[in-house]
Write a protein that holds these residues in place. Structure first.
Motif, PDB file in Angstrom:
ATOM      1  N   HIS A 228       0.819  -1.212   0.000  1.00  0.00           N
ATOM      2  CA  HIS A 228       0.000   0.000   0.000  1.00  0.00           C
ATOM      3  C   HIS A 228       0.853   1.262   0.000  1.00  0.00           C
ATOM      4  CE1 HIS A 228      -2.436  -3.169   1.873  1.00  0.00           C
ATOM      5  NE2 HIS A 228      -3.526  -2.468   1.637  1.00  0.00           N
ATOM      6  N   VAL A 229       0.278   2.338  -0.548  1.00  0.00           N
ATOM      7  CA  VAL A 229       0.751   3.699  -0.283  1.00  0.00           C
ATOM      8  C   VAL A 229      -0.412   4.454   0.353  1.00  0.00           C
ATOM      9  CG1 VAL A 229       1.400   5.918  -1.280  1.00  0.00           C
ATOM     10  CG2 VAL A 229       2.495   3.845  -2.102  1.00  0.00           C
ATOM     11  N   TYR A 230      -0.142   5.050   1.522  1.00  0.00           N
ATOM     12  CA  TYR A 230      -1.129   5.916   2.163  1.00  0.00           C
ATOM     13  C   TYR A 230      -0.706   7.363   1.968  1.00  0.00           C
ATOM     14  CZ  TYR A 230      -3.293   8.746   5.805  1.00  0.00           C
ATOM     15  OH  TYR A 230      -3.945   9.766   6.470  1.00  0.00           O
ATOM     16  N   VAL A 231      -1.591   8.171   1.377  1.00  0.00           N
ATOM     17  CA  VAL A 231      -1.337   9.595   1.154  1.00  0.00           C
ATOM     18  C   VAL A 231      -2.018  10.366   2.283  1.00  0.00           C
ATOM     19  CG1 VAL A 231      -1.559  11.536  -0.431  1.00  0.00           C
ATOM     20  CG2 VAL A 231      -1.229   9.210  -1.321  1.00  0.00           C
ATOM     21  N   VAL A 254       5.901  -7.367 -10.082  1.00  0.00           N
ATOM     22  CA  VAL A 254       6.799  -7.807  -9.013  1.00  0.00           C
ATOM     23  C   VAL A 254       6.167  -7.568  -7.646  1.00  0.00           C
ATOM     24  CG1 VAL A 254       8.885  -7.520 -10.384  1.00  0.00           C
ATOM     25  CG2 VAL A 254       8.001  -5.584  -9.069  1.00  0.00           C
ATOM     26  N   CYS A 255       6.705  -8.274  -6.635  1.00  0.00           N
ATOM     27  CA  CYS A 255       6.037  -8.308  -5.341  1.00  0.00           C
ATOM     28  C   CYS A 255       6.134  -7.000  -4.566  1.00  0.00           C
ATOM     29  CB  CYS A 255       6.558  -9.460  -4.488  1.00  0.00           C
ATOM     30  SG  CYS A 255       8.327  -9.356  -4.084  1.00  0.00           S
ATOM     31  N   ASN A 256       7.090  -6.115  -4.904  1.00  0.00           N
ATOM     32  CA  ASN A 256       7.173  -4.849  -4.170  1.00  0.00           C
ATOM     33  C   ASN A 256       6.455  -3.703  -4.882  1.00  0.00           C
ATOM     34  OD1 ASN A 256       8.993  -4.267  -6.217  1.00  0.00           O
ATOM     35  ND2 ASN A 256      10.812  -4.457  -4.924  1.00  0.00           N
ATOM     36  N   ALA A 257       5.705  -4.033  -5.945  1.00  0.00           N
ATOM     37  CA  ALA A 257       4.806  -3.053  -6.558  1.00  0.00           C
ATOM     38  C   ALA A 257       3.561  -2.919  -5.679  1.00  0.00           C
ATOM     39  CB  ALA A 257       4.402  -3.496  -7.960  1.00  0.00           C
ATOM     40  N   ILE A 258       2.969  -1.731  -5.652  1.00  0.00           N
ATOM     41  CA  ILE A 258       1.789  -1.542  -4.807  1.00  0.00           C
ATOM     42  C   ILE A 258       0.532  -2.078  -5.493  1.00  0.00           C
ATOM     43  CG2 ILE A 258       2.717   0.430  -3.561  1.00  0.00           C
ATOM     44  CD1 ILE A 258       0.814   2.199  -5.338  1.00  0.00           C
ATOM     45  N   GLU A 259      -0.433  -2.478  -4.669  1.00  0.00           N
ATOM     46  CA  GLU A 259      -1.731  -2.961  -5.151  1.00  0.00           C
ATOM     47  C   GLU A 259      -2.885  -2.121  -4.617  1.00  0.00           C
ATOM     48  OE1 GLU A 259      -1.440  -4.897  -7.419  1.00  0.00           O
ATOM     49  OE2 GLU A 259       0.154  -6.353  -7.089  1.00  0.00           O
ATOM     50  N   ASN A 260      -2.601  -1.233  -3.666  1.00  0.00           N
ATOM     51  CA  ASN A 260      -3.639  -0.411  -3.047  1.00  0.00           C
ATOM     52  C   ASN A 260      -3.112   0.991  -2.773  1.00  0.00           C
ATOM     53  OD1 ASN A 260      -6.060  -2.286  -1.908  1.00  0.00           O
ATOM     54  ND2 ASN A 260      -4.133  -3.412  -1.818  1.00  0.00           N
ATOM     55  N   ILE A 261      -3.992   1.985  -2.919  1.00  0.00           N
ATOM     56  CA  ILE A 261      -3.692   3.316  -2.406  1.00  0.00           C
ATOM     57  C   ILE A 261      -4.794   3.709  -1.425  1.00  0.00           C
ATOM     58  CG2 ILE A 261      -2.275   4.150  -4.298  1.00  0.00           C
ATOM     59  CD1 ILE A 261      -4.709   5.543  -5.482  1.00  0.00           C
ATOM     60  N   LEU A 262      -4.375   4.303  -0.324  1.00  0.00           N
ATOM     61  CA  LEU A 262      -5.276   4.849   0.681  1.00  0.00           C
ATOM     62  C   LEU A 262      -5.021   6.347   0.719  1.00  0.00           C
ATOM     63  CD1 LEU A 262      -4.567   2.171   3.429  1.00  0.00           C
ATOM     64  CD2 LEU A 262      -6.499   2.217   1.839  1.00  0.00           C
ATOM     65  N   VAL A 263      -6.077   7.146   0.689  1.00  0.00           N
ATOM     66  CA  VAL A 263      -5.920   8.596   0.566  1.00  0.00           C
ATOM     67  C   VAL A 263      -6.770   9.296   1.617  1.00  0.00           C
ATOM     68  CG1 VAL A 263      -5.952  10.549  -1.009  1.00  0.00           C
ATOM     69  CG2 VAL A 263      -5.692   8.238  -1.928  1.00  0.00           C
ATOM     70  N   HIS A 264      -6.146  10.191   2.367  1.00  0.00           N
ATOM     71  CA  HIS A 264      -6.906  10.979   3.334  1.00  0.00           C
ATOM     72  C   HIS A 264      -7.951  11.802   2.588  1.00  0.00           C
ATOM     73  CE1 HIS A 264      -7.900  13.959   6.394  1.00  0.00           C
ATOM     74  NE2 HIS A 264      -7.371  13.120   7.294  1.00  0.00           N
ATOM     75  N   GLU A 265      -9.134  11.930   3.171  1.00  0.00           N
ATOM     76  CA  GLU A 265     -10.242  12.601   2.488  1.00  0.00           C
ATOM     77  C   GLU A 265      -9.908  14.038   2.085  1.00  0.00           C
ATOM     78  OE1 GLU A 265     -13.506  12.375   5.185  1.00  0.00           O
ATOM     79  OE2 GLU A 265     -12.578  13.628   6.730  1.00  0.00           O
ATOM     80  N   GLU A 290     -16.349   6.768  -2.291  1.00  0.00           N
ATOM     81  CA  GLU A 290     -15.740   8.097  -2.238  1.00  0.00           C
ATOM     82  C   GLU A 290     -14.733   8.280  -3.370  1.00  0.00           C
ATOM     83  OE1 GLU A 290     -16.725  10.610  -0.259  1.00  0.00           O
ATOM     84  OE2 GLU A 290     -18.315   9.164   0.222  1.00  0.00           O
ATOM     85  N   THR A 291     -13.965   7.235  -3.655  1.00  0.00           N
ATOM     86  CA  THR A 291     -13.040   7.294  -4.787  1.00  0.00           C
ATOM     87  C   THR A 291     -13.813   7.500  -6.088  1.00  0.00           C
ATOM     88  OG1 THR A 291     -11.446   5.833  -3.696  1.00  0.00           O
ATOM     89  CG2 THR A 291     -11.277   6.030  -6.081  1.00  0.00           C
ATOM     90  N   ALA A 292     -14.934   6.783  -6.218  1.00  0.00           N
ATOM     91  CA  ALA A 292     -15.731   6.833  -7.448  1.00  0.00           C
ATOM     92  C   ALA A 292     -16.298   8.231  -7.708  1.00  0.00           C
ATOM     93  CB  ALA A 292     -16.862   5.810  -7.372  1.00  0.00           C
ATOM     94  N   LYS A 293     -16.417   9.048  -6.677  1.00  0.00           N
ATOM     95  CA  LYS A 293     -16.900  10.415  -6.859  1.00  0.00           C
ATOM     96  C   LYS A 293     -15.823  11.313  -7.474  1.00  0.00           C
ATOM     97  CE  LYS A 293     -20.006  10.198  -2.827  1.00  0.00           C
ATOM     98  NZ  LYS A 293     -20.213  10.706  -1.439  1.00  0.00           N
ATOM     99  N   LYS A 318      -9.034   3.413  -1.516  1.00  0.00           N
ATOM    100  CA  LYS A 318     -10.007   3.761  -0.484  1.00  0.00           C
ATOM    101  C   LYS A 318      -9.678   5.135   0.073  1.00  0.00           C
ATOM    102  CE  LYS A 318     -12.158   2.136   3.796  1.00  0.00           C
ATOM    103  NZ  LYS A 318     -12.148   1.118   4.883  1.00  0.00           N
ATOM    104  N   VAL A 319     -10.710   5.953   0.257  1.00  0.00           N
ATOM    105  CA  VAL A 319     -10.564   7.246   0.906  1.00  0.00           C
ATOM    106  C   VAL A 319     -10.810   7.047   2.400  1.00  0.00           C
ATOM    107  CG1 VAL A 319     -11.462   9.601   1.079  1.00  0.00           C
ATOM    108  CG2 VAL A 319     -11.280   8.495  -1.165  1.00  0.00           C
ATOM    109  N   VAL A 320      -9.860   7.521   3.233  1.00  0.00           N
ATOM    110  CA  VAL A 320      -9.951   7.310   4.678  1.00  0.00           C
ATOM    111  C   VAL A 320      -9.979   8.648   5.403  1.00  0.00           C
ATOM    112  CG1 VAL A 320      -8.799   5.075   4.556  1.00  0.00           C
ATOM    113  CG2 VAL A 320      -7.427   7.137   4.911  1.00  0.00           C
TER     114      VAL A 320
END
Length: 414
Positions: A228-231, A254-265, A290-293, A318-320
């Motif tokens: 993940h990357v969390y912004v 490759v295994c160290n590529a990200i599959e998810n991003i989490l973003v502060h609202e 929220e992402t879809a918006k 996902k927006v968190v």
């Protein structure tokens, strides 16, 4: 299975000589391997092309074909990895502890080889050489079992390595390839306790779980990277876009590529606007509502999506509302591989690194750096996502154990 038994017996027969070889002798053999790779690039690429042609015929994705492909530059890179292993200190024989006891016994704790190591891996022929070089430098014999997708490449690579060992007067059975890629050979290898001391799977989640569930040999769990990357709210958005882009698209398979991003609202509108401009549809996003918006999504993400290692130009989002929510999500869905926070908040950076349960936890840097070569370990045997014995990129020391040497002068226990 008689075939696997024979490979095991060959490895064990070679083990005493390999485990006691001096550093100079081991490095000479590794140099011969490096030279053989550079000298036979055309031959290796020809064998690799057979695998690529078959992969395309079978409908393999382009991202996975990239993972399989060997070019002149990549082969030279693999040889560079062997050269790096040569340059590394030999861990065998290092004294890592000891004491003089009150009764006069002198105790030394010394690093020694594990013995015979089995590697079961998928369509990445670079693993073939990386694993062999590291196991050999650490004084171990190795049995390599790659996937059917790379069998021609692996035969060429292992053939060259075995010939190089022979040219140096070293038992070629220090490095062996399981050329029968049937499921039966894999199952037999998982239960070869008599000969194999440690089994290391490298590949996707399915392979790793199959080995963990079926092996009767000790296993080091490696490879599966649901990263993940969390912004964070305070993140530099341009930095975040660059990190996400690199971590997802440089080599998505490759295994160290990200599959998810989490973003502060509070960061989400600016982040998704710039990310959409950067990618322009290159990466499919499965996001929450929220992402879809804010950006076009392939579908509304569910728990299955958040738990998936896509290994392709696709990720979940996902927006968190807080760093705490992001950490909770990562610890629920992550695979303890590599996680990143992009933030200007020292406080949030510290709690992220403290509370995220992963082998590598980054602040403001791409997860693509989780790699033995990048960490200065030379080539790597894999990236351990467990906590016992070895964690993170596994270099030479992870392929050793230790024993106690005790010297006395007639002491008996009372």
């Amino acid at each position: 299975m008689e075939y696997i038994e024979q490979l095991g017996a060959n490895a064990k027969a070679a083990e005493p000589a390999i485990s006691t070889m001096g550093t100079i002798e081991k490095n000479k053999a590794l140099a011969a391997i490096s030279e053989a790779l550079r000298t036979h690039i055309t031959e290796i690429i020809g064998s690799n092309q057979l695998d690529i042609d078959e992969a395309r015929k079978n409908g393999m994705s382009e991202a996975m074909i990239d993972r399989l492909t060997l070019t002149e530059a990549r082969i030279n890179g693999i040889a560079d990895g062997v050269d790096k292993v040569i340059s590394l200190p030999d861990p065998i024989g290092a004294v890592i502890g000891g004491s003089d006891l009150p009764n006069g016994l002198h105790v030394i704790k010394k690093r020694v080889p594990i013995g015979t190591i089995g590697i079961i891996f998928e369509s990445r022929p670079n693993v073939t050489v990386d694993a062999a070089a590291l196991c050999f430098k650490a004084g171990n014999t190795v049995i390599l079992r790659g996937g059917s997708d790379a069998i021609n490449s692996n035969k060429a690579l292992v053939g060259l390595m075995r010939s190089a060992l022979e040219s140096c007067g070293v038992d070629k059975n220090a490095i062996q390839l399981v050329e029968d890629t049937s499921r039966e050979t894999a199952n037999a290898m998982m239960k070869l306790n008599k000969y194999i001391d440690l089994l290391i799977p490298r590949g996707g989640g399915g392979l790793i779980r199959a080995v963990i569930n079926n092996a009767t040999i000790p296993v080091i769990q490696t490879g599966e990277g649901n990263c993940h990357v969390y912004v964070d709210e305070s993140a530099d958005i341009d930095m975040a876009v660059n990190i996400i882009d690199n971590a997802k698209t440089q080599r998505p398979s490759v295994c160290n590529a990200i599959e998810n991003i989490l973003v502060h609202e509070k960061a989400a509108p600016a982040l998704f606007k710039k990310l959409d401009e950067r990618w322009n549809g290159k990466v499919a996003i499965r996001g929450d509502e929220e992402t879809a918006k804010l950006v076009k999504v392939e579908k509304i993400a569910d728990d299955t999506d958040y738990a998936t290692e896509f290994l392709d130009y696709r990720l979940s989002s996902k927006v968190v509302k807080s760093v705490d929510e992001a950490i909770e999500h990562i610890n629920r869905f992550g695979t303890r591989h590599s996680e990143c926070i992009v933030t200007e908040s020292l406080h949030n950076a510290e709690i992220f690194q403290q509370r995220v349960d992963a082998a590598a936890v980054y602040v403001n840097a791409s997860t693509r750096f989780t790699d033995g070569f990048e960490f200065g370990l030379g080539a790597e045997i894999g990236i351990s996502t467990q906590k016992l014995h070895a964690r993170g990129p596994m270099g030479l020391e992870a392929l050793t154990t230790y024993k106690y040497l005790i010297n006395g002068n007639g002491q008996v226990r009372k």
